[in-house]
Every structure is written in C-alpha cells, then in structure tokens.
Design a protein around this motif. Structure first.
Motif, PDB file in Angstrom:
ATOM      1  N   GLU A 101      -0.340   7.964 -13.854  1.00  0.00           N
ATOM      2  CA  GLU A 101      -0.664   6.561 -13.628  1.00  0.00           C
ATOM      3  C   GLU A 101       0.225   5.953 -12.544  1.00  0.00           C
ATOM      4  O   GLU A 101      -0.242   5.201 -11.682  1.00  0.00           O
ATOM      5  N   ARG A 102       1.523   6.294 -12.571  1.00  0.00           N
ATOM      6  CA  ARG A 102       2.445   5.785 -11.556  1.00  0.00           C
ATOM      7  C   ARG A 102       2.084   6.325 -10.169  1.00  0.00           C
ATOM      8  O   ARG A 102       2.084   5.593  -9.181  1.00  0.00           O
ATOM      9  N   SER A 103       1.745   7.593 -10.110  1.00  0.00           N
ATOM     10  CA  SER A 103       1.351   8.195  -8.849  1.00  0.00           C
ATOM     11  C   SER A 103       0.054   7.585  -8.328  1.00  0.00           C
ATOM     12  O   SER A 103      -0.092   7.340  -7.118  1.00  0.00           O
ATOM     13  N   ALA A 104      -0.896   7.321  -9.220  1.00  0.00           N
ATOM     14  CA  ALA A 104      -2.175   6.734  -8.815  1.00  0.00           C
ATOM     15  C   ALA A 104      -1.970   5.351  -8.204  1.00  0.00           C
ATOM     16  O   ALA A 104      -2.614   5.004  -7.200  1.00  0.00           O
ATOM     17  N   ARG A 105      -1.078   4.552  -8.787  1.00  0.00           N
ATOM     18  CA  ARG A 105      -0.791   3.227  -8.227  1.00  0.00           C
ATOM     19  C   ARG A 105      -0.189   3.353  -6.837  1.00  0.00           C
ATOM     20  O   ARG A 105      -0.550   2.616  -5.914  1.00  0.00           O
ATOM     21  N   PHE A 106       0.753   4.290  -6.702  1.00  0.00           N
ATOM     22  CA  PHE A 106       1.395   4.480  -5.401  1.00  0.00           C
ATOM     23  C   PHE A 106       0.376   4.937  -4.370  1.00  0.00           C
ATOM     24  O   PHE A 106       0.379   4.469  -3.223  1.00  0.00           O
TER      25      PHE A 106
ATOM     26  N   TYR B  68      -0.443   3.126  -0.882  1.00  0.00           N
ATOM     27  CA  TYR B  68      -0.143   3.843   0.355  1.00  0.00           C
ATOM     28  C   TYR B  68      -1.380   3.966   1.239  1.00  0.00           C
ATOM     29  O   TYR B  68      -1.317   3.734   2.454  1.00  0.00           O
ATOM     30  N   VAL B  69      -2.508   4.330   0.633  1.00  0.00           N
ATOM     31  CA  VAL B  69      -3.751   4.461   1.397  1.00  0.00           C
ATOM     32  C   VAL B  69      -4.187   3.107   1.939  1.00  0.00           C
ATOM     33  O   VAL B  69      -4.637   2.991   3.088  1.00  0.00           O
ATOM     34  N   ALA B  70      -4.027   2.050   1.132  1.00  0.00           N
ATOM     35  CA  ALA B  70      -4.406   0.707   1.583  1.00  0.00           C
ATOM     36  C   ALA B  70      -3.545   0.255   2.760  1.00  0.00           C
ATOM     37  O   ALA B  70      -4.003  -0.499   3.626  1.00  0.00           O
ATOM     38  N   ALA B  71      -2.278   0.712   2.796  1.00  0.00           N
ATOM     39  CA  ALA B  71      -1.355   0.322   3.864  1.00  0.00           C
ATOM     40  C   ALA B  71      -1.479   1.211   5.100  1.00  0.00           C
ATOM     41  O   ALA B  71      -0.821   0.949   6.115  1.00  0.00           O
ATOM     42  N   THR B  72      -2.298   2.261   5.036  1.00  0.00           N
ATOM     43  CA  THR B  72      -2.468   3.160   6.185  1.00  0.00           C
ATOM     44  C   THR B  72      -3.170   2.410   7.310  1.00  0.00           C
ATOM     45  O   THR B  72      -4.201   1.774   7.088  1.00  0.00           O
ATOM     46  N   PRO B  73      -2.623   2.455   8.529  1.00  0.00           N
ATOM     47  CA  PRO B  73      -3.253   1.730   9.653  1.00  0.00           C
ATOM     48  C   PRO B  73      -4.703   2.150   9.872  1.00  0.00           C
ATOM     49  O   PRO B  73      -5.065   3.314   9.666  1.00  0.00           O
TER      50      PRO B  73
ATOM     51  N   GLN C  43       6.110  10.977  -4.553  1.00  0.00           N
ATOM     52  CA  GLN C  43       5.457   9.929  -5.339  1.00  0.00           C
ATOM     53  C   GLN C  43       3.943  10.062  -5.242  1.00  0.00           C
ATOM     54  O   GLN C  43       3.218   9.848  -6.205  1.00  0.00           O
ATOM     55  N   PHE C  44       3.494  10.436  -4.053  1.00  0.00           N
ATOM     56  CA  PHE C  44       2.057  10.590  -3.817  1.00  0.00           C
ATOM     57  C   PHE C  44       1.514  11.829  -4.524  1.00  0.00           C
ATOM     58  O   PHE C  44       0.440  11.793  -5.124  1.00  0.00           O
ATOM     59  N   PHE C  45       2.269  12.927  -4.445  1.00  0.00           N
ATOM     60  CA  PHE C  45       1.854  14.193  -5.050  1.00  0.00           C
ATOM     61  C   PHE C  45       2.841  14.589  -6.146  1.00  0.00           C
ATOM     62  O   PHE C  45       4.017  14.797  -5.863  1.00  0.00           O
TER      63      PHE C  45
END
Length: 264
Positions: A10-15, A19-24, A101-103
């Motif tokens: 769950e913590r990884s999914a939030r991160f 992270y994907v939303a913040a990707t340019p 954190q991502f993986f």
C-alpha cells in the motif's frame, strides 16, 4: 499476503501514484530506453569495426574486466547506493528513496513507459560510464595493442548494457520462461529478496551474476559460488535470518510468489 507485506504494498502504491503523476509530460520511457540501447550499442559496434587481425590473447582481457565489473557493481551498490555519504548522497537518495520505494519485493512490476523513469539509469549514466572507462581503454591500447584497447572498451560498454538488461528482466513479473532460464532465474530471485525493505541494505548487492555476493557473504543463500550461480528460482538453502524476515512463503517458487502478489 501477510499484513506486513500488505502495508508495504500500500505504501509503495501511494508512492508510485505520486511519482508517476509528478513525471514531466515530455518524458517518454521509449526514448529513454532507446537512447541507452543506441548509445551503448553504437560504442560496441564502433569498437568491433576497429579490431583487425585480433589474437585470442587480446580477447582474454574481457575476463578480468568482467570480474572487476562484477566487484564494482557489488561494491557501489553496497557502499554507495545503500549508505548515505558526503559526496554520493544524491545517488543514495535516488536509489533508496525512489527506486526502493517504487519497487519492493511485492511491487516489482512496472506498467507503462512512465514507470521506466524509476527503473532505468538516467540517460546521462551510459555516457558517463563510457567516458570513465575511456582512460583505462586508452592505457590498455598504449601498453598492449590497439585491438586490446578496443576490446576493453567494448567489454565495459557491454557490461553496462548487460547490467541494465538483467536488472530490467528482474522486474518482469509472471514469466515462467525467465524463471526457468539458467543464471537469469538466479539473478531474478535474488533481486526479489534484495528489494525486501528489511534486507535491501545487507543482502544480494549484485544486479548481474551474484559472484561477489557469494564470495563476500552477502548472499541470502548458503551454497557457495557455483551453487549460488546456478541455484535457480526456488528459495532452498536460504539463510534462517532471511527466511524469518521474508516469511513462510519463501518456500514457494519466486514465479508463484510474484503471480500471487501481482493478482492481489
């Protein structure tokens, strides 16, 4: 799935979502991967075209370079990427605070090209790697022969490409073929264990073949060099401490573990 693993997922999914939303918007994973393949492949091809009338002794220089590369990846991963330091704190933070954190051991999969940003080395990395390797290749060419220098250079570029390939394959989930492929299946299962948050700083630092992990006692297995290299996908002979941390599911094949977690 254990409650502890569920919290990690769950913590990884939030991160991941953040992270994907913040990707340019301009980022394209296909171009990221394409540049890595094109640059390293071009270096290898150029070196190959320069070699003329080579002798087998000159090609033997690839072996010590390969072994040094195995040590270098192990040492850098163990002492720089998982320990804060004055001069390398930025790469430590990117590795532990982003990649791990991502993986995690229960969220190894990647879906969509934007996730490649957290998986691959930054595009400048292969360029810096080749530039760092160039002085050594020039020295070999001067002390021995031009052929030996080109072979040294293509070996080092090839090692970087192998590193990225095996690391990427270690994050491919639900692949019975890869989990049966000798050596590759060993790399994949050891990387799963490395991505457990409680083991990432102490176990399985080789991202290619676990030679140094076996030699220097940082493998989660207790099988020696050859037994570790050809161990495969199962968790047999895992250390007691690691088995206690990972839990009873460590007795099941890695591919099955991945499918169970991926389908939850």
């Amino acid at each position: 799935m254990h409650a502890k693993d569920q919290k990690i997922r769950e913590r990884s999914a939030r991160f991941r979502d953040e992270y994907v939303a913040a990707t340019p918007g301009w980022y394209r994973g296909e171009m990221h991967l394409g540049f890595t393949l094109l640059f390293t492949g071009s270096v290898i091809a150029w070196c190959l075209f320069q070699i003329e009338n080579s002798r087998w002794q000159e090609w033997m220089i690839a072996l010590p370079i390969f072994l040094f590369g195995n040590w270098a990846e192990w040492a850098a991963h163990r002492y720089l990427l998982h320990r804060p330091s004055k001069y390398f704190n930025a790469i430590y933070k990117r590795h532990c605070a982003v990649h791990h954190q991502f993986f995690t051991h229960v969220t190894l999969e990647y879906e969509g090209q934007k996730m490649w940003r957290a998986l691959l080395f930054p595009p400048f990395a292969p360029v810096m790697f080749v530039l760092a390797a160039l002085p050594f290749a020039l020295l070999v060419g001067w002390l021995w022969s031009a052929n030996a220098g080109y072979i040294a250079m293509l070996t080092m570029a090839g090692y970087f490409l192998m590193y990225e390939a095996l690391h990427t394959l270690s994050h491919v989930v639900d692949s019975p073929f890869l989990d049966r492929l000798p050596l590759v299946n060993t790399v994949r299962r050891m990387h799963v264990i490395h991505h457990h948050p409680e083991l990432m700083a102490t176990r399985n630092f080789n991202l290619t073949f676990p030679i140094c992990d076996a030699l220097f006692g940082t493998s989660d297995l207790r099988k020696g060099l050859w037994g570790t290299l050809f161990h495969g996908s199962g968790h047999a002979t895992m250390g007691e401490e690691e088995r206690r941390i990972v839990g009873p599911d460590a007795a099941t094949p890695v591919a099955e573990d991945r499918r169970k977690h991926h389908n939850l």
